[in-house]
Write a protein that holds these residues in place. Structure first.
Motif, PDB file in Angstrom:
ATOM      1  N   GLY A  55       0.847  -1.195   0.000  1.00 25.42           N
ATOM      2  CA  GLY A  55       0.000   0.000   0.000  1.00 25.42           C
ATOM      3  C   GLY A  55       0.875   1.235   0.000  1.00 25.42           C
ATOM      4  N   TYR A  56       0.273   2.380   0.270  1.00 21.43           N
ATOM      5  CA  TYR A  56       1.031   3.630   0.207  1.00 21.43           C
ATOM      6  C   TYR A  56       0.836   4.475   1.459  1.00 21.43           C
ATOM      7  CZ  TYR A  56       0.534   2.156  -4.619  1.00 21.43           C
ATOM      8  OH  TYR A  56       0.505   1.413  -5.766  1.00 21.43           O
ATOM      9  N   LYS A  57       1.940   5.016   1.943  1.00 18.53           N
ATOM     10  CA  LYS A  57       1.859   6.063   2.961  1.00 18.53           C
ATOM     11  C   LYS A  57       1.871   7.388   2.209  1.00 18.53           C
ATOM     12  CE  LYS A  57       5.060   7.326   6.464  1.00 18.53           C
ATOM     13  NZ  LYS A  57       5.909   6.782   7.527  1.00 18.53           N
ATOM     14  N   ILE A  58       0.885   8.228   2.471  1.00 22.12           N
ATOM     15  CA  ILE A  58       0.740   9.474   1.718  1.00 22.12           C
ATOM     16  C   ILE A  58       1.066  10.651   2.625  1.00 22.12           C
ATOM     17  CG2 ILE A  58      -0.780  10.876   0.265  1.00 22.12           C
ATOM     18  CD1 ILE A  58      -0.443   8.090  -0.858  1.00 22.12           C
ATOM     19  N   ILE A  59       2.006  11.461   2.181  1.00 24.16           N
ATOM     20  CA  ILE A  59       2.442  12.640   2.923  1.00 24.16           C
ATOM     21  C   ILE A  59       2.050  13.862   2.104  1.00 24.16           C
ATOM     22  CG2 ILE A  59       4.515  13.886   3.689  1.00 24.16           C
ATOM     23  CD1 ILE A  59       5.700  10.972   4.086  1.00 24.16           C
ATOM     24  N   VAL A  60       1.527  14.863   2.766  1.00 22.12           N
ATOM     25  CA  VAL A  60       1.039  16.017   2.025  1.00 22.12           C
ATOM     26  C   VAL A  60       1.535  17.319   2.668  1.00 22.12           C
ATOM     27  CG1 VAL A  60      -1.153  16.212   3.290  1.00 22.12           C
ATOM     28  CG2 VAL A  60      -1.037  16.960   0.922  1.00 22.12           C
ATOM     29  N   GLY A  61       1.693  18.337   1.841  1.00 22.34           N
ATOM     30  CA  GLY A  61       1.964  19.680   2.366  1.00 22.34           C
ATOM     31  C   GLY A  61       3.404  19.966   2.708  1.00 22.34           C
ATOM     32  N   GLY A  62       4.330  19.200   2.160  1.00 19.70           N
ATOM     33  CA  GLY A  62       5.734  19.552   2.327  1.00 19.70           C
ATOM     34  C   GLY A  62       6.159  20.510   1.234  1.00 19.70           C
ATOM     35  N   GLY A  63       7.272  21.173   1.449  1.00 20.72           N
ATOM     36  CA  GLY A  63       7.785  22.057   0.404  1.00 20.72           C
ATOM     37  C   GLY A  63       8.887  22.935   0.959  1.00 20.72           C
ATOM     38  N   LEU A  64       9.696  23.474   0.079  1.00 20.44           N
ATOM     39  CA  LEU A  64      10.809  24.329   0.523  1.00 20.44           C
ATOM     40  C   LEU A  64      10.416  25.768   0.192  1.00 20.44           C
ATOM     41  CD1 LEU A  64      13.675  21.892  -0.519  1.00 20.44           C
ATOM     42  CD2 LEU A  64      12.623  22.199   1.716  1.00 20.44           C
ATOM     43  N   GLY A  65      11.259  26.510  -0.481  1.00 21.76           N
ATOM     44  CA  GLY A  65      10.888  27.862  -0.887  1.00 21.76           C
ATOM     45  C   GLY A  65      10.771  28.827   0.276  1.00 21.76           C
ATOM     46  N   ARG A  66       9.957  29.860   0.042  1.00 23.20           N
ATOM     47  CA  ARG A  66       9.812  30.972   0.992  1.00 23.20           C
ATOM     48  C   ARG A  66       9.373  30.517   2.376  1.00 23.20           C
ATOM     49  NH1 ARG A  66       9.032  36.421  -0.461  1.00 23.20           N
ATOM     50  NH2 ARG A  66       9.552  35.631  -2.515  1.00 23.20           N
ATOM     51  N   THR A  67       8.475  29.522   2.410  1.00 21.83           N
ATOM     52  CA  THR A  67       7.948  29.036   3.688  1.00 21.83           C
ATOM     53  C   THR A  67       8.194  27.531   3.753  1.00 21.83           C
ATOM     54  OG1 THR A  67       6.166  30.622   3.298  1.00 21.83           O
ATOM     55  CG2 THR A  67       5.933  29.177   5.203  1.00 21.83           C
ATOM     56  N   PRO A  68       9.366  27.099   4.205  1.00 18.71           N
ATOM     57  CA  PRO A  68       9.653  25.657   4.173  1.00 18.71           C
ATOM     58  C   PRO A  68       8.798  24.888   5.176  1.00 18.71           C
ATOM     59  CG  PRO A  68      11.416  26.844   5.307  1.00 18.71           C
ATOM     60  CD  PRO A  68      10.494  27.883   4.740  1.00 18.71           C
ATOM     61  N   MET A  69       8.284  23.753   4.744  1.00 17.96           N
ATOM     62  CA  MET A  69       7.437  22.911   5.599  1.00 17.96           C
ATOM     63  C   MET A  69       7.807  21.449   5.369  1.00 17.96           C
ATOM     64  SD  MET A  69       4.623  24.659   6.909  1.00 17.96           S
ATOM     65  CE  MET A  69       3.833  26.254   6.640  1.00 17.96           C
ATOM     66  N   ILE A  70       7.788  20.677   6.443  1.00 17.18           N
ATOM     67  CA  ILE A  70       7.932  19.231   6.327  1.00 17.18           C
ATOM     68  C   ILE A  70       6.526  18.651   6.169  1.00 17.18           C
ATOM     69  CG2 ILE A  70       8.692  17.117   7.516  1.00 17.18           C
ATOM     70  CD1 ILE A  70      10.998  19.013   6.632  1.00 17.18           C
ATOM     71  N   GLY A  71       6.365  17.775   5.187  1.00 17.65           N
ATOM     72  CA  GLY A  71       5.047  17.210   4.908  1.00 17.65           C
ATOM     73  C   GLY A  71       4.485  16.427   6.084  1.00 17.65           C
TER      74      GLY A  71
ATOM     75  N   ILE B  23       0.194  24.000  -1.631  1.00 15.81           N
ATOM     76  CA  ILE B  23      -0.646  23.204  -0.729  1.00 15.81           C
ATOM     77  C   ILE B  23      -0.089  23.193   0.697  1.00 15.81           C
ATOM     78  CG2 ILE B  23       0.438  20.961  -1.168  1.00 15.81           C
ATOM     79  CD1 ILE B  23      -2.400  19.720  -1.133  1.00 15.81           C
ATOM     80  N   LYS B  24       1.220  23.449   0.851  1.00 15.06           N
ATOM     81  CA  LYS B  24       1.778  23.473   2.210  1.00 15.06           C
ATOM     82  C   LYS B  24       1.092  24.547   3.052  1.00 15.06           C
ATOM     83  CE  LYS B  24       5.570  26.332   0.538  1.00 15.06           C
ATOM     84  NZ  LYS B  24       6.963  26.390   0.115  1.00 15.06           N
ATOM     85  N   ILE B  25       0.754  25.695   2.411  1.00 17.66           N
ATOM     86  CA  ILE B  25       0.076  26.771   3.140  1.00 17.66           C
ATOM     87  C   ILE B  25      -1.378  26.370   3.418  1.00 17.66           C
ATOM     88  CG2 ILE B  25      -0.604  29.215   3.073  1.00 17.66           C
ATOM     89  CD1 ILE B  25       2.432  28.840   3.188  1.00 17.66           C
ATOM     90  N   THR B  26      -2.012  25.730   2.435  1.00 14.69           N
ATOM     91  CA  THR B  26      -3.393  25.267   2.620  1.00 14.69           C
ATOM     92  C   THR B  26      -3.470  24.304   3.805  1.00 14.69           C
ATOM     93  OG1 THR B  26      -3.532  25.361   0.207  1.00 14.69           O
ATOM     94  CG2 THR B  26      -5.387  24.361   1.363  1.00 14.69           C
ATOM     95  N   VAL B  27      -2.528  23.357   3.851  1.00 11.68           N
ATOM     96  CA  VAL B  27      -2.514  22.386   4.949  1.00 11.68           C
ATOM     97  C   VAL B  27      -2.232  23.103   6.270  1.00 11.68           C
ATOM     98  CG1 VAL B  27      -1.275  20.389   5.914  1.00 11.68           C
ATOM     99  CG2 VAL B  27      -1.870  20.433   3.477  1.00 11.68           C
ATOM    100  N   HIS B  28      -1.325  24.066   6.229  1.00 11.38           N
ATOM    101  CA  HIS B  28      -0.975  24.801   7.445  1.00 11.38           C
ATOM    102  C   HIS B  28      -2.169  25.624   7.938  1.00 11.38           C
ATOM    103  CE1 HIS B  28       1.859  26.534  10.279  1.00 11.38           C
ATOM    104  NE2 HIS B  28       1.359  27.735   9.999  1.00 11.38           N
ATOM    105  N   GLU B  29      -2.866  26.270   7.009  1.00 12.86           N
ATOM    106  CA  GLU B  29      -3.966  27.156   7.415  1.00 12.86           C
ATOM    107  C   GLU B  29      -5.188  26.379   7.906  1.00 12.86           C
ATOM    108  OE1 GLU B  29      -4.751  29.780   4.119  1.00 12.86           O
ATOM    109  OE2 GLU B  29      -3.296  31.261   4.838  1.00 12.86           O
ATOM    110  N   HIS B  30      -5.465  25.241   7.264  1.00 14.68           N
ATOM    111  CA  HIS B  30      -6.683  24.497   7.614  1.00 14.68           C
ATOM    112  C   HIS B  30      -6.408  23.374   8.601  1.00 14.68           C
ATOM    113  CE1 HIS B  30      -9.322  26.346   4.516  1.00 14.68           C
ATOM    114  NE2 HIS B  30      -8.156  26.572   3.940  1.00 14.68           N
ATOM    115  N   GLY B  31      -5.152  22.978   8.712  1.00 18.93           N
ATOM    116  CA  GLY B  31      -4.809  21.869   9.606  1.00 18.93           C
ATOM    117  C   GLY B  31      -4.940  20.544   8.875  1.00 18.93           C
ATOM    118  N   ILE B  32      -4.060  19.599   9.197  1.00 25.27           N
ATOM    119  CA  ILE B  32      -4.040  18.329   8.484  1.00 25.27           C
ATOM    120  C   ILE B  32      -5.331  17.538   8.716  1.00 25.27           C
ATOM    121  CG2 ILE B  32      -2.726  17.162  10.339  1.00 25.27           C
ATOM    122  CD1 ILE B  32      -2.383  16.430   6.568  1.00 25.27           C
ATOM    123  N   ASP B  33      -5.941  17.664   9.899  1.00 22.89           N
ATOM    124  CA  ASP B  33      -7.158  16.887  10.179  1.00 22.89           C
ATOM    125  C   ASP B  33      -8.328  17.356   9.315  1.00 22.89           C
ATOM    126  OD1 ASP B  33      -5.836  15.349  12.041  1.00 22.89           O
ATOM    127  OD2 ASP B  33      -6.275  16.733  13.686  1.00 22.89           O
TER     128      ASP B  33
END
Lengths: 554, 101
Positions: free
Chosen positions: A197-213, A250-260
């Motif tokens: 199966g797959y483990k799915i990680i979302v909302g990571g990214g580098l750039g101006r606002t780095p985030m770990i997925g 999407i990293k900002i979307t996940v950050h603003e709305h929360g992963i849940d």
């Protein structure tokens, strides 16, 4: 390896013909630049500081020898004799003329390649572990999934005008070599009770606002992959901040709305999307998987290899740094460093590309890979062929034994080419590599990832370098900011800013001071820079970088 | 108060080859910044930019760039623009080795 079917072939040919017409319309004046720009970007063509730049996709970093030969042909015929391998496993040509680009795309189509969706607010080239299909630590080859995602995302009607670009990466191994936690979606193939199966990680990214997925799904059944990924992109396509491009990923979307909340919305969307998938995607995946069947690995003695290692210290040193464990007995994964000390990271000449293609034919089951670390991989080489391979690499100036060491630096093109850059990165990489080579301490330093970006967009992955360097424009002067403790692997972390930036003249001495300081601080020669940093924290490293401030405070 | 206007030149990239060029007082494009029209008046600069941008069949992406002046003509004041007059620093490619500028 995947071979284009009639549909792929016709699709790519049609796009080339369309683009040829668009270029003609631009040149004869019937299209303005404003009208033409989105069309050229859809085909990977940028206008940079000195010339056009064509970015060609190398899907999940996999090439066969004929494809590499074609990349060499393009470099020689339409560029200045070289190409630049990038941190997203693509290749960029820095000097094409606009009128030649349709011919370049036509040449690429001849070998099943293209430049579609290498730019623009679309789903970009899907990247993967560069050791895919060869690594000893792999649950499954991630490339069939990556190819399925490539086919699904190419010209997907819902996803041609996304809020911003969107990047996927896939790995089949717990040891993450594809930086999946710094991607919009990272996919890890996992196994639970004999089920894949797959483990799915979302909302990571580098750039101006780095985030770990963040993990959005621990274990997604195989058949749900496309509908689930489609649901994620669909939710973001609706929620993503189109009002502000710096907040659109999407990293900002996940950050603003929360992963849940994002998970809840994705599940809701998934309930609608899943029934529209009839299972034809799984039939296609099975066909793709068959094309990625492992080569016929040979069985031969490796005695000669051990003897050659003992006899030749230079060969031994190269085998110590540039080989990785292969899943087949008697085989090794070879990393060819295209980062000779003082050379431009990721640049290979047309001649070198041809040599590598030839070596893949002779010793490597016709396969090559481009790594996000801007090197070229021969994934399947039998150990009995390594001594011959090494001799031929040496003759082509491709035998640098520095994989994973201080001079194996990632660097974006920076202000030597890129219109977005705020400072140069290539000369800094060249100077650091040259300096460590002069000092002859690379092997004593051990594993070290130095990553350099020439602007905040972070194509050079500086946030996840053990030592990251970010080039900025400070009041009209190039300035270099250091980050410490970044990590691009399964234990991903964003590096911490060390302090004020250094001038172009001071940055290389600062890095040298930092590395010597680390060698003093480490417990023993086995403790890597990152381990020492994690044990000791930032303070002693900052004190090394800014000794005068320490003196002032005393 | 709006920022005081600083002298400018108009620069762009050639449509076909993509190399950096500068807009001259006679409405042509030169590969040498020394040939550029030196713009010291804001209203005139804005007007000239419109005229430059109208040459869609010759160039792409025209913009006003800060400039200084020496005995030989206009000069760059920022390193980004200086690189555009030379080419990359990792290879002897671009204007630094081309004879036609």
């Amino acid at each position: 390896m995947y071979k284009y079917n009639d549909f792929d072939e016709a699709f790519v040919r049609e796009r080339v013909a369309q683009f040829r017409g668009q270029v003609e319309c631009r040149i004869d004046g019937s299209l303005t630049e404003d009208e033409f720009k989105p069309l050229r970007l859809m085909n990977g063509l940028y206008l940079q500081l000195h010339a056009y730049m064509l970015r060609v996709a190398v899907p999940y970093g996999t090439l066969n020898a004929d494809q590499m030969d074609m990349l060499a042909h393009l470099a020689q015929t339409y560029d200045k004799g070289y190409g630049h391998f990038t941190t997203r496993q693509n290749i960029q040509y820095n000097w094409p003329s606009l009128k030649d680009v349709p011919d370049m795309l036509s040449n690429l189509a001849d070998v099943g390649m293209h430049a579609i969706q290498t730019s623009g607010n679309t789903i970009r080239n899907v990247t993967a572990d560069h050791f895919a299909g060869a690594a000893a630590d792999e649950v499954a080859d991630p490339r069939p999934v990556a190819e399925l995602l490539r086919q699904w995302s190419t010209d997907h009607p819902e996803f041609q005008f996304l809020p911003r670009k969107f990047k996927l990466a896939v790995t089949g191994s717990e040891n993450d070599r594809a930086v999946i936690k710094a991607h919009d979606i990272g996919i890890q193939i996992v196994q639970q009770n004999d089920e894949i199966g797959y483990k799915i990680i979302v909302g990571g990214g580098l750039g101006r606002t780095p985030m770990i997925g963040k993990v959005i799904n621990d274990f997604l059944p195989q058949a749900d992959l496309l509908p689930y990924v489609e649901s994620i992109v669909s939710v973001w396509n609706r929620l993503g901040r189109r009002d502000n491009k710096y907040k659109a990923r999407i990293k900002i979307t996940v950050h603003e709305h929360g992963i849940d909340e994002i998970r809840r919305l994705v599940d809701e969307r998934f309930a609608q999307v899943r029934p529209t998938f009839s299972g034809v995607d799984q039939d296609m995946l099975a066909e793709i998987e068959a094309q990625f069947a492992a080569p016929d690995f040979k069985v031969a003695s490796t005695d000669g290899y051990e003897a050659a290692r003992m006899a030749n210290p230079a060969f031994r040193s190269w085998t110590d740094t540039n080989l990785t464990a292969h899943r087949a007995d008697g085989y090794a994964i070879v990393s060819i460093s295209v980062k000779k000390h003082g050379a431009t990271p990721g640049d290979a000449t047309a001649d070198q590309m041809r040599v590598m293609a030839d070596l893949a034919r002779k010793y490597g089951h016709n396969e090559l890979r481009i790594s996000h670390e801007q090197n070229v991989i021969l994934p399947h080489v039998h150990k009995s062929d390594l001594a011959k391979l090494y001799a031929e690499l040496r003759a082509a100036d491709l035998a640098t034994a520095n994989i994973g060491l201080a001079s194996d630096i990632i660097a974006c093109p920076g202000m030597d080419y890129c219109a977005l850059a705020t400072a140069r990165s290539i000369p800094i990489a060249q100077q650091i590599a040259t300096r460590f080579d002069e000092l002859k301490i690379e092997h004593d330093i051990g594993a070290l990832k130095i990553k350099i970006s020439g602007c905040i967009n972070a194509c050079g992955h500086h946030h996840v370098g053990h030592i990251g360097i970010l080039g900025l424009d400070r009041a009209g002067v190039e300035s270099y900011q250091i980050t410490l403790g970044g990590d691009h692997t399964q234990t991903a972390a964003v590096g911490e800013r060390a302090g004020p930036g250094f001038s172009a003249d001071d940055i290389v001495p600062a890095i040298e001071r930092l590395v010597y300081g680390y060698m003093e601080l480490r417990d023993d020669a086995d403790e890597t820079f990152l381990e020492a940093y994690r044990r000791l924290g930032a303070a002693p490293f900052k004190a090394i970088l800014y000794p005068e401030e320490k003196a002032d405070a005393a | 108060m709006p920022r005081a206007f600083t002298p400018k030149v108009i620069t762009a990239n050639l449509l076909i080859e993509g190399d950096a060029v500068w807009f001259t007082a006679t409405d042509t494009w030169s590969g040498n910044i020394k040939d550029a029209e030196f713009l010291t008046d804001e209203a005139h600069a804005d007007l000239r930019l419109l005229e430059a941008q109208a040459q869609q069949s010759v160039i792409a992406g025209a913009y006003l760039a800060d400039a200084g002046m020496d005995d030989a003509g206009p000069t760059t004041t920022h390193f980004r623009e200086a690189f555009r007059t030379r080419g990359p620093s990792n290879y002897a490619h671009g204007k630094q080795v081309e004879n036609n500028v």
